[in-house]
Design an enzyme around this catalytic site. Sequence first.
Site, mmCIF file in Angstrom:
data_model
loop_
_atom_site.group_PDB
_atom_site.id
_atom_site.type_symbol
_atom_site.label_atom_id
_atom_site.label_comp_id
_atom_site.label_asym_id
_atom_site.label_seq_id
_atom_site.Cartn_x
_atom_site.Cartn_y
_atom_site.Cartn_z
ATOM 1 N N GLU A 1 -24.045 -48.905 24.822
ATOM 2 C CA GLU A 1 -26.198 -49.571 25.242
ATOM 3 C C GLU A 1 -26.134 -50.135 26.315
ATOM 4 O OE1 GLU A 1 -28.281 -48.055 22.086
ATOM 5 O OE2 GLU A 1 -29.171 -50.308 21.661
ATOM 6 N N HIS A 2 -25.010 -51.787 26.541
ATOM 7 C CA HIS A 2 -25.310 -52.415 27.041
ATOM 8 C C HIS A 2 -24.573 -52.489 27.651
ATOM 9 C CE1 HIS A 2 -24.771 -54.109 22.441
ATOM 10 N NE2 HIS A 2 -26.442 -53.460 23.396
HETATM 11 ZN ZN LIG Z 1 -20.825 -53.090 25.500
#
Ligand SMILES: [Zn+2]
Length: 195
Positions: free
Chosen positions: A85-86
Amino acid sequence: MPDAPAKPSREEAEAAVRTLLRWSGDDPGREGLLDTPRRVVDAYGDWFSGYAVDPREYMERTFEEVGGYDEMIVLRDIEFESHCEHHMAPIIGKAHVGYLPDGKVVGISKLARVVESYARRFQVQEKMTAQIANVIQDVLQPRGVGVVVEATHECMTTRGIHKRGVSMVTSKMLGGFRDDARTRAEFLRFLRPGA
Ligand SMILES: [Zn+2]
Protein backbone atom coordinates in the site's frame (compact mmCIF):
# COMPACT_ATOMS: atom_id res chain seq x y z
CA MET A 1 -13.70 2.18 9.20
CA PRO A 2 -14.85 5.38 7.43
CA ASP A 3 -16.78 4.89 4.22
CA ALA A 4 -14.53 4.68 1.20
CA PRO A 5 -14.99 7.61 -1.18
CA ALA A 6 -17.27 6.94 -4.13
CA LYS A 7 -15.72 4.72 -6.76
CA PRO A 8 -14.49 6.75 -9.75
CA SER A 9 -15.77 5.98 -13.21
CA ARG A 10 -13.82 3.77 -15.56
CA GLU A 11 -13.06 6.85 -17.70
CA GLU A 12 -11.52 8.61 -14.69
CA ALA A 13 -9.41 5.55 -13.89
CA GLU A 14 -8.14 5.32 -17.48
CA ALA A 15 -7.37 9.07 -17.48
CA ALA A 16 -5.29 8.55 -14.34
CA VAL A 17 -3.25 5.88 -16.12
CA ARG A 18 -2.65 8.27 -19.02
CA THR A 19 -1.45 10.85 -16.50
CA LEU A 20 1.05 8.38 -15.04
CA LEU A 21 2.25 7.48 -18.53
CA ARG A 22 2.89 11.18 -19.21
CA TRP A 23 4.52 11.54 -15.79
CA SER A 24 6.86 8.67 -16.73
CA GLY A 25 7.93 10.61 -19.81
CA ASP A 26 5.99 8.79 -22.49
CA ASP A 27 3.19 9.77 -24.85
CA PRO A 28 -0.14 8.04 -24.11
CA GLY A 29 -1.19 8.96 -27.65
CA ARG A 30 1.39 6.76 -29.38
CA GLU A 31 0.10 3.57 -30.92
CA GLY A 32 1.68 1.08 -28.52
CA LEU A 33 0.11 2.81 -25.50
CA LEU A 34 -3.39 3.52 -26.85
CA ASP A 35 -4.98 0.45 -25.22
CA THR A 36 -2.76 0.46 -22.17
CA PRO A 37 -5.11 2.43 -19.87
CA ARG A 38 -7.91 -0.02 -20.64
CA ARG A 39 -5.63 -3.01 -19.92
CA VAL A 40 -4.29 -1.50 -16.72
CA VAL A 41 -7.78 -0.79 -15.41
CA ASP A 42 -8.80 -4.37 -16.26
CA ALA A 43 -5.71 -5.68 -14.46
CA TYR A 44 -6.60 -3.59 -11.41
CA GLY A 45 -10.02 -5.20 -11.38
CA ASP A 46 -8.26 -8.55 -11.04
CA TRP A 47 -5.44 -7.55 -8.66
CA PHE A 48 -7.82 -5.78 -6.30
CA SER A 49 -10.81 -8.06 -6.52
CA GLY A 50 -10.41 -8.81 -2.81
CA TYR A 51 -12.32 -5.66 -1.84
CA ALA A 52 -15.50 -7.20 -3.21
CA VAL A 53 -15.11 -10.36 -1.14
CA ASP A 54 -15.98 -10.92 2.51
CA PRO A 55 -13.43 -13.50 3.78
CA ARG A 56 -15.69 -14.28 6.74
CA GLU A 57 -18.06 -16.06 4.41
CA TYR A 58 -15.39 -18.64 3.60
CA MET A 59 -15.08 -19.51 7.28
CA GLU A 60 -18.82 -19.81 7.86
CA ARG A 61 -19.33 -22.95 5.78
CA THR A 62 -18.02 -25.66 8.08
CA PHE A 63 -18.51 -29.36 8.51
CA GLU A 64 -18.44 -31.34 11.69
CA GLU A 65 -18.27 -34.95 10.51
CA VAL A 66 -14.56 -35.35 10.88
CA GLY A 67 -14.47 -38.62 12.83
CA GLY A 68 -13.31 -36.88 15.97
CA TYR A 69 -10.25 -35.45 14.23
CA ASP A 70 -8.85 -32.84 16.55
CA GLU A 71 -5.23 -32.57 15.49
CA MET A 72 -3.57 -29.71 13.71
CA ILE A 73 -4.58 -28.95 10.13
CA VAL A 74 -1.96 -27.15 8.05
CA LEU A 75 -2.13 -25.79 4.53
CA ARG A 76 1.29 -24.66 3.45
CA ASP A 77 2.76 -22.94 0.40
CA ILE A 78 -0.38 -20.97 -0.48
CA GLU A 79 1.01 -18.75 -3.21
CA PHE A 80 -0.32 -15.23 -3.41
CA GLU A 81 0.25 -11.97 -5.23
CA SER A 82 -0.48 -8.75 -3.43
CA HIS A 83 0.48 -5.07 -3.72
CA CYS A 84 2.09 -2.93 -1.06
CA GLU A 85 0.00 0.00 0.00
CA HIS A 86 3.03 2.31 0.12
CA HIS A 87 4.18 1.96 -3.50
CA MET A 88 1.43 -0.07 -5.18
CA ALA A 89 4.24 -2.49 -6.10
CA PRO A 90 3.81 -6.26 -6.14
CA ILE A 91 4.35 -8.41 -3.07
CA ILE A 92 4.89 -12.01 -4.17
CA GLY A 93 4.92 -14.78 -1.63
CA LYS A 94 3.52 -17.75 0.16
CA ALA A 95 1.35 -18.12 3.21
CA HIS A 96 1.19 -21.09 5.54
CA VAL A 97 -1.91 -21.49 7.65
CA GLY A 98 -2.58 -23.93 10.47
CA TYR A 99 -5.33 -24.36 13.02
CA LEU A 100 -6.41 -26.71 15.77
CA PRO A 101 -10.08 -27.55 15.12
CA ASP A 102 -12.60 -27.45 17.91
CA GLY A 103 -15.26 -29.79 16.54
CA LYS A 104 -15.62 -28.20 13.11
CA VAL A 105 -13.39 -27.77 10.10
CA VAL A 106 -13.55 -25.84 6.84
CA GLY A 107 -12.87 -27.11 3.34
CA ILE A 108 -9.15 -26.82 2.80
CA SER A 109 -9.57 -24.60 -0.28
CA LYS A 110 -11.33 -22.06 1.93
CA LEU A 111 -8.07 -21.30 3.73
CA ALA A 112 -6.49 -20.47 0.38
CA ARG A 113 -9.53 -18.31 -0.49
CA VAL A 114 -9.09 -16.34 2.72
CA VAL A 115 -5.44 -15.67 1.88
CA GLU A 116 -6.38 -14.62 -1.64
CA SER A 117 -9.15 -12.29 -0.58
CA TYR A 118 -6.81 -10.34 1.69
CA ALA A 119 -3.90 -10.48 -0.77
CA ARG A 120 -5.98 -8.92 -3.54
CA ARG A 121 -6.03 -5.57 -1.80
CA PHE A 122 -3.44 -2.93 -1.03
CA GLN A 123 -1.52 -4.42 1.83
CA VAL A 124 1.13 -4.28 4.48
CA GLN A 125 2.50 -7.77 5.04
CA GLU A 126 2.18 -7.56 8.82
CA LYS A 127 -1.44 -6.46 8.54
CA MET A 128 -2.33 -9.18 6.05
CA THR A 129 -0.79 -11.85 8.29
CA ALA A 130 -2.88 -10.68 11.24
CA GLN A 131 -6.06 -10.35 9.16
CA ILE A 132 -5.81 -13.96 7.98
CA ALA A 133 -5.26 -15.28 11.51
CA ASN A 134 -7.97 -13.09 13.03
CA VAL A 135 -10.74 -14.01 10.62
CA ILE A 136 -10.09 -17.72 11.11
CA GLN A 137 -10.07 -17.29 14.89
CA ASP A 138 -13.14 -15.05 14.99
CA VAL A 139 -15.41 -17.02 12.69
CA LEU A 140 -14.27 -20.65 12.89
CA GLN A 141 -13.28 -20.37 16.57
CA PRO A 142 -10.68 -23.13 16.60
CA ARG A 143 -8.43 -23.81 19.60
CA GLY A 144 -5.67 -21.88 17.91
CA VAL A 145 -4.40 -20.45 14.64
CA GLY A 146 -0.94 -19.95 13.21
CA VAL A 147 -0.14 -17.96 10.09
CA VAL A 148 3.33 -17.50 8.58
CA VAL A 149 3.81 -15.33 5.51
CA GLU A 150 7.04 -15.04 3.53
CA ALA A 151 7.22 -12.63 0.62
CA THR A 152 9.41 -10.45 -1.52
CA HIS A 153 8.47 -6.82 -1.95
CA GLU A 154 9.18 -5.40 -5.37
CA CYS A 155 9.30 -1.88 -3.96
CA MET A 156 12.49 -3.10 -2.28
CA THR A 157 13.91 -5.44 -4.93
CA THR A 158 13.37 -3.30 -8.06
CA ARG A 159 13.97 0.19 -6.65
CA GLY A 160 15.13 1.89 -3.46
CA ILE A 161 17.87 -0.27 -1.96
CA HIS A 162 17.62 -2.89 -4.77
CA LYS A 163 18.07 -5.94 -2.60
CA ARG A 164 17.32 -8.98 -4.72
CA GLY A 165 16.44 -12.24 -3.06
CA VAL A 166 15.47 -10.66 0.23
CA SER A 167 12.23 -11.98 1.66
CA MET A 168 10.30 -10.87 4.66
CA VAL A 169 8.76 -13.33 7.09
CA THR A 170 5.89 -12.44 9.39
CA SER A 171 3.84 -14.60 11.71
CA LYS A 172 0.72 -14.37 13.82
CA MET A 173 -0.05 -16.99 16.46
CA LEU A 174 -3.34 -17.12 18.37
CA GLY A 175 -4.72 -19.40 21.07
CA GLY A 176 -2.81 -22.65 21.48
CA PHE A 177 -0.30 -21.59 18.84
CA ARG A 178 0.67 -18.64 21.00
CA ASP A 179 0.35 -20.10 24.47
CA ASP A 180 1.69 -23.63 23.97
CA ALA A 181 5.31 -23.91 22.86
CA ARG A 182 4.82 -27.54 21.74
CA THR A 183 1.90 -26.63 19.47
CA ARG A 184 3.86 -23.78 17.96
CA ALA A 185 6.90 -26.01 17.45
CA GLU A 186 4.77 -28.67 15.77
CA PHE A 187 3.34 -26.08 13.39
CA LEU A 188 6.76 -24.71 12.52
CA ARG A 189 8.03 -28.26 11.99
CA PHE A 190 5.29 -28.79 9.38
CA LEU A 191 6.60 -25.75 7.49
CA ARG A 192 10.11 -27.08 7.03
CA PRO A 193 10.89 -28.22 3.50
CA GLY A 194 10.37 -31.96 3.21
CA ALA A 195 8.21 -32.17 6.35
ZN1 LIG B 1 6.30 -0.74 -0.78
